[in-house]
Design a protein around this motif. Structure first.
Motif, mmCIF file in Angstrom:
data_model
loop_
_atom_site.group_PDB
_atom_site.id
_atom_site.type_symbol
_atom_site.label_atom_id
_atom_site.label_comp_id
_atom_site.label_asym_id
_atom_site.label_seq_id
_atom_site.Cartn_x
_atom_site.Cartn_y
_atom_site.Cartn_z
ATOM 1 N N PRO A 107 40.908 44.823 26.103
ATOM 2 C CA PRO A 107 39.320 46.020 25.504
ATOM 3 C C PRO A 107 38.981 45.181 24.540
ATOM 4 C CG PRO A 107 41.901 46.864 24.582
ATOM 5 C CD PRO A 107 41.985 45.751 25.280
ATOM 6 N N PRO A 108 37.744 45.756 24.893
ATOM 7 C CA PRO A 108 36.697 45.885 23.587
ATOM 8 C C PRO A 108 36.597 46.260 22.280
ATOM 9 C CG PRO A 108 35.406 47.531 25.305
ATOM 10 C CD PRO A 108 37.107 46.804 25.833
ATOM 11 N N PRO A 109 36.645 45.562 21.152
ATOM 12 C CA PRO A 109 36.711 46.108 19.903
ATOM 13 C C PRO A 109 35.745 47.576 19.851
ATOM 14 C CG PRO A 109 35.701 43.831 19.370
ATOM 15 C CD PRO A 109 35.379 43.840 21.059
ATOM 16 N N PRO A 110 36.421 48.216 18.917
ATOM 17 C CA PRO A 110 36.162 49.453 18.727
ATOM 18 C C PRO A 110 34.502 48.998 17.809
ATOM 19 C CG PRO A 110 37.787 49.236 17.328
ATOM 20 C CD PRO A 110 37.986 48.218 18.010
ATOM 21 N N LYS A 111 33.914 50.157 18.383
ATOM 22 C CA LYS A 111 32.731 49.885 17.167
ATOM 23 C C LYS A 111 32.723 50.259 15.668
ATOM 24 C CE LYS A 111 29.306 49.265 21.521
ATOM 25 N NZ LYS A 111 28.022 49.755 22.258
ATOM 26 N N PRO A 112 31.736 49.361 14.931
ATOM 27 C CA PRO A 112 31.854 49.834 13.602
ATOM 28 C C PRO A 112 31.048 51.551 13.077
ATOM 29 C CG PRO A 112 30.549 47.755 13.834
ATOM 30 C CD PRO A 112 31.115 48.021 14.765
ATOM 31 N N CYS A 113 31.790 52.282 12.675
ATOM 32 C CA CYS A 113 31.126 53.164 12.824
ATOM 33 C C CYS A 113 31.182 53.921 11.423
ATOM 34 C CB CYS A 113 32.032 54.466 13.256
ATOM 35 S SG CYS A 113 31.351 56.475 12.724
ATOM 36 N N VAL A 114 29.617 54.071 10.236
ATOM 37 C CA VAL A 114 29.555 54.342 9.126
ATOM 38 C C VAL A 114 29.264 56.077 9.234
ATOM 39 C CG1 VAL A 114 27.984 53.863 7.947
ATOM 40 C CG2 VAL A 114 28.303 52.072 9.820
ATOM 41 N N ASN A 115 29.532 56.654 8.264
ATOM 42 C CA ASN A 115 29.830 58.043 8.085
ATOM 43 C C ASN A 115 28.254 58.074 7.790
ATOM 44 O OD1 ASN A 115 31.990 58.584 8.095
ATOM 45 N ND2 ASN A 115 32.931 57.703 6.186
ATOM 46 N N SER A 116 27.460 58.930 7.932
ATOM 47 C CA SER A 116 26.144 58.939 7.840
ATOM 48 C C SER A 116 25.507 60.813 7.595
ATOM 49 C CB SER A 116 25.477 58.696 8.853
ATOM 50 O OG SER A 116 23.865 58.821 8.796
ATOM 51 N N PRO A 117 25.305 60.494 6.231
ATOM 52 C CA PRO A 117 24.767 59.501 5.373
ATOM 53 C C PRO A 117 26.217 59.506 5.161
ATOM 54 C CG PRO A 117 24.305 61.705 4.451
ATOM 55 C CD PRO A 117 25.027 62.104 5.576
ATOM 56 N N ILE A 118 26.108 57.824 4.405
ATOM 57 C CA ILE A 118 27.127 56.945 3.643
ATOM 58 C C ILE A 118 27.816 58.080 2.929
ATOM 59 C CG2 ILE A 118 28.072 55.263 2.791
ATOM 60 C CD1 ILE A 118 25.811 53.310 3.898
ATOM 61 N N TYR A 119 26.963 58.815 1.563
ATOM 62 C CA TYR A 119 27.630 59.411 0.603
ATOM 63 C C TYR A 119 28.112 60.681 1.161
ATOM 64 C CZ TYR A 119 27.622 54.529 -1.658
ATOM 65 O OH TYR A 119 27.071 53.307 -1.867
ATOM 66 N N TRP A 120 27.977 60.902 2.113
ATOM 67 C CA TRP A 120 28.358 62.363 2.544
ATOM 68 C C TRP A 120 29.083 63.138 2.075
ATOM 69 C CZ3 TRP A 120 31.508 65.772 4.497
ATOM 70 C CH2 TRP A 120 31.175 67.157 5.076
ATOM 71 N N HIS A 121 28.936 64.286 1.734
ATOM 72 C CA HIS A 121 30.150 65.735 0.907
ATOM 73 C C HIS A 121 30.046 67.183 1.798
ATOM 74 C CE1 HIS A 121 28.077 67.594 -2.218
ATOM 75 N NE2 HIS A 121 27.140 65.781 -2.447
#
Length: 157
Positions: free
Chosen positions: A49-63
């Motif tokens: 299987p293809p490697p999972p695509k890297p995901c970035v929390n958006s926005p990065i410093y979300w809370h």
């Protein structure tokens, strides 16, 4: 008659039969052992299987809006995404939209983006002002960081 990888799939009415009959066959050619599916992984549906695509929390410093301790890392534990993921928006997004763990987030697109100076999305993420100062410059392969990098409000949502 020579049987090649293409032979396995060239006749649509015989594909399943040929795969079943041939993909696990072991051969010894010139003293080297082979299994057909190792030589023809595409034809035998044996590609990894293809490697999972890297995901970035958006926005990065979300809370979330209830406090800085309720970050994407917090939501990643237990059933938090299911229970609270559509509540408490912050920066215009809920956890289910902002956090990779909840099925949201962003993918840099293209994933291996580098600008014409060789800088990648991690370089832009290291200092908050880099997207504003440089993100619209140094186009490479059709993209600038502001279009390709999640941290610069680009990427694929």
């Amino acid at each position: 008659y020579t049987r090649t990888c293409a032979w396995l799939t060239e006749n649509p009415s015989l594909i399943e039969t040929r795969k079943k009959d041939w993909c696990d066959v072991k051969l010894n050619i010139y003293g080297i052992d082979y299994v057909i599916h190792e030589k023809c992984p595409e034809a035998c549906d044996k590609c990894p299987p293809p490697p999972p695509k890297p995901c970035v929390n958006s926005p990065i410093y979300w809370h979330d809006s209830t406090g800085e301790e309720y970050t994407c890392d917090w939501y990643a534990g237990g059933e938090s995404c299911t229970i609270w993921g559509n509540s408490f928006p912050m920066y215009g997004k809920t956890a289910n939209q902002a956090c990779c763990a909840c099925g949201g987030g962003c993918e840099n697109a293209p994933a291996d983006f580098r600008d014409s100076c060789g800088k990648d999305c991690d370089w832009y993420a290291a200092t908050a002002s880099r997207c504003k100062s440089h993100g619209h410059r140094f186009r490479n392969n059709g993209y600038v960081a502001n279009e390709a990098c999640c941290v610069c409000k680009g990427g694929k949502k």
